[in-house]
Design a protein around this motif. Structure first.
Motif, PDB file in Angstrom:
ATOM      1  N   TYR A  50       0.842  -1.155   0.016  1.00 45.77           N
ATOM      2  CA  TYR A  50       0.034   0.129   0.030  1.00 45.77           C
ATOM      3  C   TYR A  50       0.827   1.125  -0.012  1.00 45.77           C
ATOM      4  CZ  TYR A  50       0.257   0.738   5.106  1.00 45.77           C
ATOM      5  OH  TYR A  50       1.004   1.085   6.410  1.00 45.77           O
ATOM      6  N   TYR A  51       0.324   2.250  -0.690  1.00 42.46           N
ATOM      7  CA  TYR A  51       1.202   3.555  -0.863  1.00 42.46           C
ATOM      8  C   TYR A  51       0.119   4.631  -0.325  1.00 42.46           C
ATOM      9  CZ  TYR A  51       4.274   0.449  -3.460  1.00 42.46           C
ATOM     10  OH  TYR A  51       5.083  -0.501  -3.812  1.00 42.46           O
ATOM     11  N   GLN A  52       0.715   5.778   0.031  1.00 45.04           N
ATOM     12  CA  GLN A  52       0.073   7.021   0.181  1.00 45.04           C
ATOM     13  C   GLN A  52       0.346   7.935  -0.909  1.00 45.04           C
ATOM     14  OE1 GLN A  52       0.560   8.532   4.114  1.00 45.04           O
ATOM     15  NE2 GLN A  52      -1.049   7.252   4.851  1.00 45.04           N
ATOM     16  N   PHE A  53      -0.647   8.950  -1.144  1.00 49.43           N
ATOM     17  CA  PHE A  53      -0.289  10.217  -1.873  1.00 49.43           C
ATOM     18  C   PHE A  53      -0.722  11.435  -1.261  1.00 49.43           C
ATOM     19  CE2 PHE A  53      -4.605   8.707  -2.979  1.00 49.43           C
ATOM     20  CZ  PHE A  53      -5.357   9.605  -2.823  1.00 49.43           C
ATOM     21  N   ASN A  54      -0.163  12.478  -1.531  1.00 54.26           N
ATOM     22  CA  ASN A  54      -0.288  13.854  -0.809  1.00 54.26           C
ATOM     23  C   ASN A  54      -1.571  14.321  -1.390  1.00 54.26           C
ATOM     24  OD1 ASN A  54       1.897  13.820   0.786  1.00 54.26           O
ATOM     25  ND2 ASN A  54       2.975  14.536  -1.180  1.00 54.26           N
ATOM     26  N   GLY A  55      -2.759  14.231  -0.472  1.00 54.57           N
ATOM     27  CA  GLY A  55      -3.918  14.704  -1.149  1.00 54.57           C
ATOM     28  C   GLY A  55      -5.398  14.098  -0.455  1.00 54.57           C
ATOM     29  N   GLY A  56      -6.239  14.609  -0.915  1.00 56.35           N
ATOM     30  CA  GLY A  56      -7.678  14.074  -0.303  1.00 56.35           C
ATOM     31  C   GLY A  56      -8.190  12.821  -1.235  1.00 56.35           C
ATOM     32  N   HIS A  57      -9.504  12.799  -0.937  1.00 54.27           N
ATOM     33  CA  HIS A  57     -10.220  11.539  -1.803  1.00 54.27           C
ATOM     34  C   HIS A  57     -10.267  11.404  -3.187  1.00 54.27           C
ATOM     35  CE1 HIS A  57     -12.624   8.052  -1.202  1.00 54.27           C
ATOM     36  NE2 HIS A  57     -13.521   8.349  -2.026  1.00 54.27           N
ATOM     37  N   LEU A  58     -10.336  12.604  -3.651  1.00 54.12           N
ATOM     38  CA  LEU A  58     -10.547  12.891  -5.242  1.00 54.12           C
ATOM     39  C   LEU A  58      -8.917  13.095  -5.862  1.00 54.12           C
ATOM     40  CD1 LEU A  58     -13.977  14.488  -5.439  1.00 54.12           C
ATOM     41  CD2 LEU A  58     -13.612  12.317  -5.340  1.00 54.12           C
ATOM     42  N   ASP A  59      -7.971  13.211  -5.150  1.00 53.94           N
ATOM     43  CA  ASP A  59      -6.841  13.485  -5.779  1.00 53.94           C
ATOM     44  C   ASP A  59      -6.049  12.538  -6.302  1.00 53.94           C
ATOM     45  OD1 ASP A  59      -7.444  16.373  -4.993  1.00 53.94           O
ATOM     46  OD2 ASP A  59      -6.562  15.911  -3.327  1.00 53.94           O
TER      47      ASP A  59
END
Length: 286
Positions: A253-262
């Motif tokens: 799993y990975y994270q991105f900098n932003g919200g639900h729609l980004d």
């Protein structure tokens, strides 16, 4: 100046993809070509339609299929939301077949489940008939589509044809106390699951929670979550990670900098597609 040039290049790329969408044949590069069929009916409901993209790449092997499943809180959204992302995926995975599907939406008169997982099953049956073989599947969805991808793969894939799940900002445990803050949670409780379907002793919320169905035979799963998502709490990725670890399932799993729609904004989309490519190579080696 460099920023302006970058914006122009992105615009031209989107324009090229839009033009490609209007044709029956899609050319995404010198050697990347697909045949396209739009709005194929796989059921009797007007909502049961899908777009099919068949790679022209010559191969002795039977091609795997990506099934793309849109989000929208189980009661909204449309496959058109993921058309450009599907085309971007096709540029990378040009030896695959792609389906971008709609499904029956939950409403005040229609439960979401099992209709929506049944619709995925109907799409797989349609594919088997059209292709002349029963393909291996990669389910990819965002938000509610990510949830449905996991739920189908973990609970309803009786033939074990799902080789991998790509879960993008999808809720994995609907019983999570943090997820209960979701503004539409009352709708999830009342209208997501037909109360006649779960077996005695299984609540509707547990029935609809993918993590409750993970076992040692569950398919490899890649997840992608935003670090400032106000819809899906960070606890969801931790709960999912724990369940997959417990059952020794290959996962990342990975994270991105932003919200639900980004998640599909540049550069998050490019990062995700590259990670999917690397992850799928690992599933072949497994």
């Amino acid at each position: 100046m460099k920023k302006d040039v970058k914006i122009i290049l992105i615009f031209l790329s989107l324009l090229f993809l839009w033009i490609s969408c209007t044709e029956k044949k899609i050319k995404l590069g010198k050697d990347i070509k697909f045949d396209k069929e739009e709005n194929i009916h796989y059921g009797n409901s007007p909502e049961q339609v899908m777009d099919l993209y068949i790679s022209n790449t010559e191969s002795a092997e039977k091609k795997d299929v990506f099934i793309i499943i849109h989000g929208g809180g189980w009661r909204g959204g449309n496959k058109s939301q993921l058309t450009f992302f599907t085309l971007s995926m096709m540029q990378k995975f040009h030896d695959h077949i792609f389906v971008n599907m709609n499904y029956r939406l939950a409403s005040a008169t229609q439960f979401g489940l099992p209709n929506q997982t049944d619709d995925i099953k109907k799409v797989t049956a349609m594919l088997k008939k059209k292709l002349g073989y029963n393909p291996s599947l990669i389910l990819l969805g965002n938000s509610a589509g990510g949830h449905l991808s996991m739920l189908y793969a973990y609970q309803f894939d009786m033939d074990k044809k799902v080789k991998a799940v790509i879960n993008i900002v999808g809720p994995a445990d609907l019983s999570d106390s943090c997820f209960r803050n979701y503004q539409e949670y009352s709708f999830v409780e009342r209208r997501l699951v037909d109360p006649r379907i779960p077996k005695p002793g299984t609540s509707r919320i547990d029935f609809a929670s993918p993590v409750k169905w993970i076992d040692k035979n569950s398919p490899p799963t890649l997840s992608y979550y935003g670090n400032s998502d106000r819809v899906i709490p960070s606890s969801q990725e931790k709960i999912l990670d724990s369940a997959l670890n417990k059952n020794h399932i290959l996962h990342e799993y990975y994270q991105f900098n932003g919200g639900h729609l980004d998640w599909d904004k540049h550069p998050h989309d490019e990062f995700l597609i590259n990670k999917i490519e690397t992850f799928l190579k690992k599933t072949v080696k497994k």
